[in-house]
Enzyme design. Structure first.
Site, PDB file in Angstrom:
ATOM      1  N   LYS A 143      65.989  41.564  61.489  1.00 36.08           N
ATOM      2  CA  LYS A 143      65.321  40.978  62.650  1.00 36.08           C
ATOM      3  C   LYS A 143      66.182  40.915  63.912  1.00 36.08           C
ATOM      4  O   LYS A 143      65.971  40.069  64.782  1.00 36.08           O
ATOM      5  CB  LYS A 143      64.762  39.571  62.324  1.00 36.08           C
ATOM      6  CG  LYS A 143      63.870  39.484  61.119  1.00 36.08           C
ATOM      7  CD  LYS A 143      62.871  40.591  60.961  1.00 36.08           C
ATOM      8  CE  LYS A 143      61.776  40.634  61.990  1.00 36.08           C
ATOM      9  NZ  LYS A 143      60.908  41.843  61.818  1.00 36.08           N
ATOM     10  N   GLY A 353      58.343  43.360  68.062  1.00 36.88           N
ATOM     11  CA  GLY A 353      58.014  42.776  69.370  1.00 36.88           C
ATOM     12  C   GLY A 353      56.809  41.868  69.243  1.00 36.88           C
ATOM     13  O   GLY A 353      55.918  41.902  70.092  1.00 36.88           O
ATOM     14  N   GLN A 355      54.578  38.314  68.999  1.00 33.49           N
ATOM     15  CA  GLN A 355      54.510  37.050  69.729  1.00 33.49           C
ATOM     16  C   GLN A 355      55.203  35.991  68.878  1.00 33.49           C
ATOM     17  O   GLN A 355      54.922  35.881  67.685  1.00 33.49           O
ATOM     18  CB  GLN A 355      53.019  36.694  69.901  1.00 33.49           C
ATOM     19  CG  GLN A 355      52.749  35.626  70.918  1.00 33.49           C
ATOM     20  CD  GLN A 355      52.815  36.194  72.342  1.00 33.49           C
ATOM     21  OE1 GLN A 355      52.440  37.344  72.549  1.00 33.49           O
ATOM     22  NE2 GLN A 355      53.310  35.393  73.265  1.00 33.49           N
ATOM     23  N   HIS A 356      56.107  35.228  69.466  1.00 31.78           N
ATOM     24  CA  HIS A 356      56.769  34.164  68.700  1.00 31.78           C
ATOM     25  C   HIS A 356      56.031  32.848  68.872  1.00 31.78           C
ATOM     26  O   HIS A 356      55.394  32.625  69.897  1.00 31.78           O
ATOM     27  CB  HIS A 356      58.219  33.989  69.162  1.00 31.78           C
ATOM     28  CG  HIS A 356      59.107  35.121  68.723  1.00 31.78           C
ATOM     29  ND1 HIS A 356      60.446  35.160  68.988  1.00 31.78           N
ATOM     30  CD2 HIS A 356      58.844  36.259  68.025  1.00 31.78           C
ATOM     31  CE1 HIS A 356      60.963  36.257  68.487  1.00 31.78           C
ATOM     32  NE2 HIS A 356      60.003  36.948  67.901  1.00 31.78           N
TER      33      HIS A 356
HETATM   34  P1  A3P Z   1      60.215  40.357  67.116  1.00 30.12           P
HETATM   35  O1  A3P Z   1      59.143  41.236  66.582  1.00 30.12           O
HETATM   36  O2  A3P Z   1      60.291  39.063  66.442  1.00 30.12           O
HETATM   37  O3  A3P Z   1      60.180  40.221  68.610  1.00 30.12           O
HETATM   38  P2  A3P Z   1      64.098  44.525  63.118  1.00 30.12           P
HETATM   39  O4  A3P Z   1      63.697  45.898  63.516  1.00 30.12           O
HETATM   40  O5  A3P Z   1      65.521  44.410  62.742  1.00 30.12           O
HETATM   41  O6  A3P Z   1      63.142  43.937  62.117  1.00 30.12           O
HETATM   42  O7  A3P Z   1      63.971  43.623  64.410  1.00 30.12           O
HETATM   43  C1  A3P Z   1      62.740  43.372  65.029  1.00 30.12           C
HETATM   44  C2  A3P Z   1      63.035  42.882  66.415  1.00 30.12           C
HETATM   45  O8  A3P Z   1      63.548  43.922  67.218  1.00 30.12           O
HETATM   46  C3  A3P Z   1      61.840  42.407  67.162  1.00 30.12           C
HETATM   47  O9  A3P Z   1      61.620  41.078  66.824  1.00 30.12           O
HETATM   48  C4  A3P Z   1      62.237  42.593  68.627  1.00 30.12           C
HETATM   49  O10 A3P Z   1      62.565  41.392  69.259  1.00 30.12           O
HETATM   50  C5  A3P Z   1      63.491  43.462  68.538  1.00 30.12           C
HETATM   51  N1  A3P Z   1      63.483  44.605  69.436  1.00 30.12           N
HETATM   52  C6  A3P Z   1      64.586  45.054  70.081  1.00 30.12           C
HETATM   53  N2  A3P Z   1      64.292  46.086  70.845  1.00 30.12           N
HETATM   54  C7  A3P Z   1      62.971  46.323  70.699  1.00 30.12           C
HETATM   55  C8  A3P Z   1      62.075  47.272  71.266  1.00 30.12           C
HETATM   56  N3  A3P Z   1      62.492  48.176  72.148  1.00 30.12           N
HETATM   57  N4  A3P Z   1      60.782  47.233  70.877  1.00 30.12           N
HETATM   58  C9  A3P Z   1      60.358  46.312  70.008  1.00 30.12           C
HETATM   59  N5  A3P Z   1      61.154  45.371  69.449  1.00 30.12           N
HETATM   60  C10 A3P Z   1      62.457  45.372  69.788  1.00 30.12           C
END
Ligand code: A3P
Length: 389
Positions: A143, A353, A355-356
């Site tokens: 994450k 990405g 919504q939190h």
């Molecule tokens: P959220 O979905 O909670 O916002 P992982 O790939 O390690 O599971 O991490 C997911 C997180 O990557 C997402 O968390 C988001 O915040 C982050 N992230 C970083 N760059 C991103 C991008 N370009 N597009 C979408 N998410 C991105």
């Protein structure tokens, strides 16, 4: 007549006795004959034996001081014993399955079936398109933006990234499959390209550190970190989405991580991944520092090029990923990719990405305060500071 019945009953009793005796005798014989092989089999598969503890890692593994390969244990499997407890309060030895590459194990493998290969246009010799062992692994943390980072890196012509998480060096997979299986699953690449895979379980399963090192001691390791508060919110958003998918009720962020009765944070749940120090400390016991790069997940969101450029340098590659390859997508709220070859614009999927949940600022501050000592310990360990709450 009565005499006949008595005779029948007594012979039936005798028969039963004989059966019981024979089965007891057979059981004890079978136990003597097969107990040792069964135990050996359990050891090979690394099932827990007697007082031993299973091998999946935990943050307390950072205490491991002495590791040695059992001298009599030959063949593909090596058993590593440690006299240190695996978790606090658990004493005793434990076994770790380590697989050292044999001859040809890491050889490039034919790609079957032949997959889409984006660089095929430049290839003169088709036979050079093979599945190759990764030279770089993104080990976590979950994450923190691991998927976006790997997709962005794939924009580099010399980087080929795997688009799924093999989790190979974690217990669940490692006990089932050999190294050849792993190499065969890598995406097609050319000899001068670097294959990268990511599996966030690697960083928190400390046995995976040893396994990856045994696989390739000169491998480059990427570790992505992010403000532990937003990381936890992202983990919660993921949990809530899964709960909704399965039609289950969802706990609020506060209820999930804070115990209102005791007035305490749920330490174990928050720190399991959120305290980066023990995991990174253990990694440093296995890999030299100059083979590890810490990537800033918060900057990856606000200024991805800054991090991609650091990685290009770290991997000894030319700086190829540029402003033209990325653009900020207002609708998505994140940076997305502009694919040069096709002109296509691509953002990460819906599960990235999200919504939190709206969490009040006071609670966020309280959580940040709780995490402060862990955060400071991490800064001290890595000799760097991040812009975290
Ligand atoms: P959220 O979905 O909670 O916002 P992982 O790939 O390690 O599971 O991490 C997911 C997180 O990557 C997402 O968390 C988001 O915040 C982050 N992230 C970083 N760059 C991103 C991008 N370009 N597009 C979408 N998410 C991105």
């Amino acid at each position: 007549m009565r005499h006949y019945v008595r005779l029948q009953v007594s012979s039936l009793v005798t028969l039963c006795l004989c059966l019981v005796l024979t089965s007891a005798l057979l059981t004890s014989l079978l136990t003597m004959r097969f107990s040792a092989p069964l135990e050996r089999m359990a050891r090979g598969m690394l099932l827990p034996i007697k007082g031993e503890v299973t091998s999946s890692g935990s943050r307390h593994d950072a205490r491991v001081e002495s590791l040695y390969v059992e001298p009599h244990f030959s063949g593909e499997f090596r058993k590593i014993m440690t006299s240190q407890p695996r978790t606090a309060g658990q004493e005793g030895n434990r076994s770790v399955l380590i697989r050292h590459p044999k001859k040809n194990d890491l050889d490039p493998q034919p790609v079957k079936p032949r997959k889409r290969f984006p660089h095929a246009g430049n290839v003169t010799d088709e036979d050079q398109i093979l599945s190759r062992a990764p030279k770089c692994i993104l080990m976590g943390f979950a994450k923190c933006g691991t998927s976006a980072l790997l997709e962005f890196l794939d924009l580099h012509p010399k980087i080929i990234s795997l688009d799924w998480e093999p989790d190979y060096f974690c217990d669940r997979m490692y006990q089932k499959y050999d190294l050849k299986w792993y190499v065969k699953r890598m995406p097609p690449s050319l000899p001068d390209q670097i294959t990268i895979e990511k599996s966030p379980c690697y960083i928190v399963e400390h046995d995976a550190h040893h396994r990856i090192h045994a696989f390739n001691s000169s491998l480059k390791v990427l570790v992505l970190v992010r403000d532990p508060v937003t990381r936890l919110m992202s983990e919660h958003a993921h949990y809530a989405s899964c709960q909704r998918y399965w039609g289950k009720t969802t706990q609020s962020f506060e209820n999930r991580f804070y115990n209102n009765f005791t007035g305490q944070f749920k330490t174990e749940m928050i720190l399991k991944v959120g305290d980066y120090t023990p995991h990174f400390q253990h990694l440093l016991q296995v890999f030299p520092r100059d083979q590890i790069l810490i990537v800033d997940g918060d900057k990856l969101i606000t200024n991805p090029l800054s991090q991609l450029s650091r990685i290009e340098t770290f991997l000894g590659l030319q700086h190829e990923i540029s402003r033209e390859d990325l653009y900020f997508d207002r609708e998505k709220g994140f940076y997305c990719m502009h694919l040069r070859q096709t002109g296509e614009r691509r953002c990460m999927g819906k599960s990235k990405g999200r919504q939190h949940e709206q969490v009040n600022d006071q609670f966020k501050k309280k959580l940040a305060n709780f995490l402060k000592p862990y955060k400071e310990k991490f800064f001290e360990l890595v000799g760097d500071k991040f812009n975290w709450m």
